[in-house]
Write a protein that holds these residues in place. Structure first.
Motif, PDB file in Angstrom:
ATOM      1  N   TYR A 339       0.737  -1.135   0.002  1.00  0.00           N
ATOM      2  CA  TYR A 339      -0.121   0.062   0.043  1.00  0.00           C
ATOM      3  C   TYR A 339       0.825   1.281   0.234  1.00  0.00           C
ATOM      4  N   ALA A 340       0.241   2.437  -0.303  1.00  0.00           N
ATOM      5  CA  ALA A 340       0.977   3.562  -0.439  1.00  0.00           C
ATOM      6  C   ALA A 340      -0.072   4.648   0.215  1.00  0.00           C
ATOM      7  N   ASP A 341       0.363   5.840   0.721  1.00  0.00           N
ATOM      8  CA  ASP A 341      -0.426   6.778   1.232  1.00  0.00           C
ATOM      9  C   ASP A 341      -0.908   7.745   0.011  1.00  0.00           C
ATOM     10  N   LYS A 342      -2.285   7.870  -0.220  1.00  0.00           N
ATOM     11  CA  LYS A 342      -3.165   8.522  -1.174  1.00  0.00           C
ATOM     12  C   LYS A 342      -2.751   9.896  -0.922  1.00  0.00           C
ATOM     13  N   GLY A 343      -2.430  10.480   0.364  1.00  0.00           N
ATOM     14  CA  GLY A 343      -2.511  11.978   0.783  1.00  0.00           C
ATOM     15  C   GLY A 343      -1.081  12.341   0.023  1.00  0.00           C
ATOM     16  N   THR A 344      -0.139  11.512  -0.312  1.00  0.00           N
ATOM     17  CA  THR A 344       1.074  12.093  -0.895  1.00  0.00           C
ATOM     18  C   THR A 344       1.355  11.339  -2.031  1.00  0.00           C
ATOM     19  N   GLY A 345       1.973  12.243  -3.087  1.00  0.00           N
ATOM     20  CA  GLY A 345       2.412  11.584  -4.438  1.00  0.00           C
ATOM     21  C   GLY A 345       1.207  11.548  -5.328  1.00  0.00           C
ATOM     22  N   THR A 346       1.559  11.217  -6.579  1.00  0.00           N
ATOM     23  CA  THR A 346       0.460  11.167  -7.583  1.00  0.00           C
ATOM     24  C   THR A 346      -0.066   9.579  -7.663  1.00  0.00           C
TER      25      THR A 346
END
Length: 407
Positions: A339-346
């Motif tokens: 998973y990744a944090d939706k709030g940072t990055g494209t």
């Protein structure tokens, strides 16, 4: 015989259930903060903006200006600007300064009421005082040397930030001039509180020799100013340190060891049990998998922002996890989900990052701890909203859990 077999089977099931229920699982959350004073988390675009204003004095260096008395050359100056720090050491700002310039000229038509300069180099060389208004818009790049060399410290009292920039200097007094400028200076700030700083801004600007209406063969001319003022820092004002959050599952080691020992003992008794079943006249059972329901508890490993490298602390927990996988049901398949944090990055970056994180965990389990790759399935979910406790750091993670597949 059937009754005897039923008693043996019931005893096996009861033994497994009793030992399994005796294992206490405890979930621990550990947050480790980076102690490197030079490394911080990059803030969002709308963080670390500042607005400043100041007033002071300036002196102009141009043709014939040095023939005037020093005190007559000094005039007031103002400074207004808006800027942003992209990191503790690098920032930009845009602003304006100016007001009036006092200098000397040979052209009486440009003079201030035809008043002669008191200090004359010789009798037949006549100079006249000249005063004209101007304004100067500029853009600067600031380098906070205190943070660059000393590391960021939020409550540091004094910061020194040299800067370089370009601008546009304009006078509408006769003769009108508009010139591109080169700027350099030192921006000094003194902390008054979390929101305000006292500032001392020393600026030098260089323009073409014709700006004051006189061509004297100089390389260039321009004002030197010093302004005392205040700067207001908009929220967010500080810089966070990097941190790593790890959620681990701990067990009662004695109970776990007893369970594993009991499972091995039951596995050793498997042959004897099959012999008993083979002698049953109306029952045919060819295989009993006493480890069918054995599996390792899910594990979550988190990562710093924009990273997919597995820390040593996470490797320790993965080692325990791998040991359980290898010592329990070999037919159990575990899904490794990144998973990744939706709030940072494209979305594209988060898709790549979540995939790299899942693959990193897969490689550690297989290459370092010898887990059978056939027992692992890798997938990724890209950027997700806060999955746990409304904390975006817990979304920069990989979760590994068991799936029971029919074989």
């Amino acid at each position: 015989m059937n009754k005897k077999l039923l008693c043996v089977l019931a005893g096996v099931g009861f033994s497994l259930a009793t030992y399994a229920q005796s294992i206490q699982v405890k979930r621990d959350t550990v947050v480790t903060e980076d102690t490197d004073k030079y490394r911080v988390v990059t803030n969002r675009f709308w963080d670390n903006w500042f607005l400043g204003a100041g007033a002071g004095a300036q002196i102009f260096f141009g043709d014939h200006a040095k023939q005037m008395k020093f005190g007559d050359r000094i005039t007031p100056n103002y400074e207004l600007y808006l800027g942003k720090w992209f990191s503790p050491g690098i920032g930009v700002r845009a602003g304006a300064n100016g007001f009036k310039i006092n200098t000397a000229t040979q052209d009486v038509a440009l003079s201030k009421n035809g008043k002669k300069v008191d200090k004359q180099p010789w009798d037949d060389y006549k100079l006249y005082e000249r005063e004209f208004d101007y304004y100067h818009v500029h853009a600067d790049v600031l380098f906070n040397l205190t943070n660059i060399f000393g590391g960021f410290r939020e409550k540091r009292f004094y910061n020194i930030s040299p800067y370089l920039g370009v601008g546009y200097m304009v006078t509408n007094d006769k003769p009108k001039q508009k010139e591109v400028s080169l700027n350099a200076g030192i921006f000094n700030s003194f902390r008054l509180g979390s929101a305000f700083d006292l500032t001392l801004d020393v600026r030098g600007a260089l323009v073409n020799d014709r700006f004051d209406g006189v061509l004297g063969g100089r390389f260039g001319e321009g004002p030197l100013s010093a302004s005392l003022g205040l700067v207001y820092k908009f929220k967010k004002r500080n810089w966070d340190k990097q941190s790593t959050t790890t959620i681990t599952n701990s067990y009662d080691e004695a109970a776990l060891a007893a369970l594993i020992s009991r499972v091995k003992q039951l596995s050793n008794d498997n042959d004897e049990l099959r012999k008993l079943l083979a002698n049953a006249k109306d029952t045919t059972i060819t295989n009993i998998n006493v480890m069918k329901n054995m599996l390792a508890a899910p594990i979550l490993v988190t990562f710093p922002i924009n990273k997919s490298v597995v820390s040593n602390e996470a490797r320790v927990n993965l080692g325990f996890f791998a040991k359980l996988i290898k010592e329990t049901n070999p037919d159990m398949v575990y899904t490794v989900t990144g998973y990744a944090d939706k709030g940072t990055g494209t979305p594209q970056i988060n898709e790549r990052l979540s995939k790299e994180r899942a693959e990193s965990i897969f490689k550690v389990l297989v290459n370092e701890f010898g887990v059978n790759p056939a027992q692992l399935k890798v997938q990724n979910k890209g950027g997700v909203d806060n999955m746990f406790y409304n904390d975006p750091r817990l979304s920069r993670a990989v979760i590994t859990y068991a799936e029971i597949l029919d074989k």
